[in-house]
Design a protein around this motif. Structure first.
Motif, PDB file in Angstrom:
ATOM      1  N   ASN A 147     -30.927 -28.501 -62.927  1.00  0.00           N
ATOM      2  CA  ASN A 147     -29.669 -27.486 -62.687  1.00  0.00           C
ATOM      3  C   ASN A 147     -29.522 -26.987 -64.121  1.00  0.00           C
ATOM      4  O   ASN A 147     -28.937 -27.953 -65.015  1.00  0.00           O
ATOM      5  CB  ASN A 147     -28.313 -28.269 -62.342  1.00  0.00           C
ATOM      6  CG  ASN A 147     -27.070 -27.222 -62.299  1.00  0.00           C
ATOM      7  OD1 ASN A 147     -27.082 -25.902 -62.699  1.00  0.00           O
ATOM      8  ND2 ASN A 147     -26.100 -28.089 -62.038  1.00  0.00           N
ATOM      9  N   ALA A 148     -30.023 -25.869 -64.555  1.00  0.00           N
ATOM     10  CA  ALA A 148     -29.801 -25.585 -65.984  1.00  0.00           C
ATOM     11  C   ALA A 148     -28.188 -25.292 -66.323  1.00  0.00           C
ATOM     12  O   ALA A 148     -28.188 -24.993 -67.552  1.00  0.00           O
ATOM     13  CB  ALA A 148     -30.622 -24.230 -66.296  1.00  0.00           C
ATOM     14  N   LYS A 149     -27.439 -24.998 -65.459  1.00  0.00           N
ATOM     15  CA  LYS A 149     -26.183 -24.672 -65.767  1.00  0.00           C
ATOM     16  C   LYS A 149     -25.321 -25.865 -65.353  1.00  0.00           C
ATOM     17  O   LYS A 149     -24.146 -25.676 -65.312  1.00  0.00           O
ATOM     18  CB  LYS A 149     -25.671 -23.550 -64.829  1.00  0.00           C
ATOM     19  CG  LYS A 149     -26.642 -22.156 -65.060  1.00  0.00           C
ATOM     20  CD  LYS A 149     -25.779 -21.164 -63.976  1.00  0.00           C
ATOM     21  CE  LYS A 149     -26.847 -19.846 -64.352  1.00  0.00           C
ATOM     22  NZ  LYS A 149     -26.340 -18.843 -63.618  1.00  0.00           N
ATOM     23  N   GLY A 163     -23.961 -27.903 -67.314  1.00  0.00           N
ATOM     24  CA  GLY A 163     -22.814 -28.075 -68.267  1.00  0.00           C
ATOM     25  C   GLY A 163     -22.913 -29.045 -69.463  1.00  0.00           C
ATOM     26  O   GLY A 163     -22.149 -29.237 -70.381  1.00  0.00           O
TER      27      GLY A 163
END
Length: 322
Positions: A103-105, A107
């Protein structure tokens, strides 16, 4: 005043706030965030060490479950807290390596936004099946999966969690395909597998072992350096020719970025003393885990190594969030 004396004075002044914080820490109860639902291994390990840690630190350590997002919701809450040691998180492969890899997003950056404190325990993982499943040993299990690609499904603690990515690694190396069913933690995933809603689960030993002992789950293969004394007839992934899957999970404690070294050292010493207590060690080892209690630097190196492994798994399997 000489330049050397001035520099020394300035250095001491810069250290003063951190030293004062460490001396006063803890000044109130400590929240230990478990980023998964109750009943999973992360929750079990946290609750084993919390009472002793409370005694060592002189303040109550309160275990809080903040499930969701494959562990990312609880991790994000901890990261956003004040870096004073009063909010800590349970560090897992899922939250610090597997989930960020897919998950590159997410956070946060697992290498810069956490301060590793200590790896409490190394935990074997196990593929287990419901008793109604036709295959009850590795040879028949792999044969059944290969003969029926896509027919069966497996439960995990959530998308991007270690159960998810370790199963994907298993699938890529074994040439099999089973469908992923993500949950909000190992507890709910286990409940549905034990109930027969999902036939297969890849879980950590501490949470799966009670169901295995009761005959409500059948162990197929374990990720551990050697066969486990609790499951002497169950082979390791290395034995069946899938050594890259033979990775144990870690369960440790970390804090938010900028947590002072003096506070880290104080928490580390308290956790280490707690896990060295015979009764605490016995409880941890009774789950099939191994006590590690390493240094912050060693734990940071472990985190970085696991993150690299699972980035490669995500790339090789072309994994994306559901």
């Amino acid at each position: 005043m000489s330049l050397r004396t001035l520099n020394t004075t300035l250095a001491l002044l810069a250290l003063a706030p951190a030293l004062a914080l460490a001396q006063n820490f803890p000044s109130k109860p400590i929240r230990l965030i478990v980023p998964f639902a109750p009943g999973g291994t992360t929750d079990i390990v946290a609750r084993i060490v919390a009472p002793g840690l409370s005694k060592e630190l002189g303040q109550q350590v309160i275990v809080e479950n903040k499930a969701g997002g494959g562990g990312s919701i609880g991790a994000q809450e901890m990261i956003k807290s004040a870096p004073d040691g009063h909010v800590l998180g349970m560090a897992t492969v899922s939250t610090t390596a597997a989930n960020p890899a897919i998950n590159a997003k997410i956070g946060y950056n697992p290498l810069t936004d956490f301060v590793p404190v200590i790896n409490i325990a190394a935990t074997p993982n196990v593929i287990a099946v419901h008793p109604s499943f036709a295959a009850k040993d590795y040879k028949s299990f792999i044969a059944l999966l290969k003969a029926n690609p896509g027919k069966f499904s497996y439960a995990s603690s959530g998308t991007g969690g270690i159960g998810h990515l370790q199963t994907e690694l298993f699938k890529s190396l074994s040439g099999t395909f089973i469908t992923h069913i993500p949950y909000r933690g190992a507890g709910p995933a286990l409940n549905d597998t034990v109930a027969g809603q999902v036939p297969i689960i890849f879980d950590n030993m501490p949470s799966a072992l009670p169901f295995i002992k009761d005959g409500r789950l059948i162990p197929i293969v374990v990720a551990a350096p050697n066969r486990l004394s609790q499951l002497p007839n169950v082979p390791t992934f290395k034995e069946v020719g899938l050594e890259p899957v033979n990775r144990m999970a870690y369960y440790g404690i970390h804090g938010p970025k900028n947590l002072p070294k003096e506070v880290v050292d104080k928490i580390h010493a308290a956790v280490k003393k707690t896990v060295e207590l015979p009764e605490v060690r016995a409880r941890i080892e009774g789950t099939g885990s191994l006590v590690v209690a390493n240094t912050p630097a060693e734990f940071a190196a472990q985190t970085a190594a696991e993150f690299e492994v699972y980035k490669k798994v995500v790339a090789a399997q072309k994994l994306k969030l559901d």
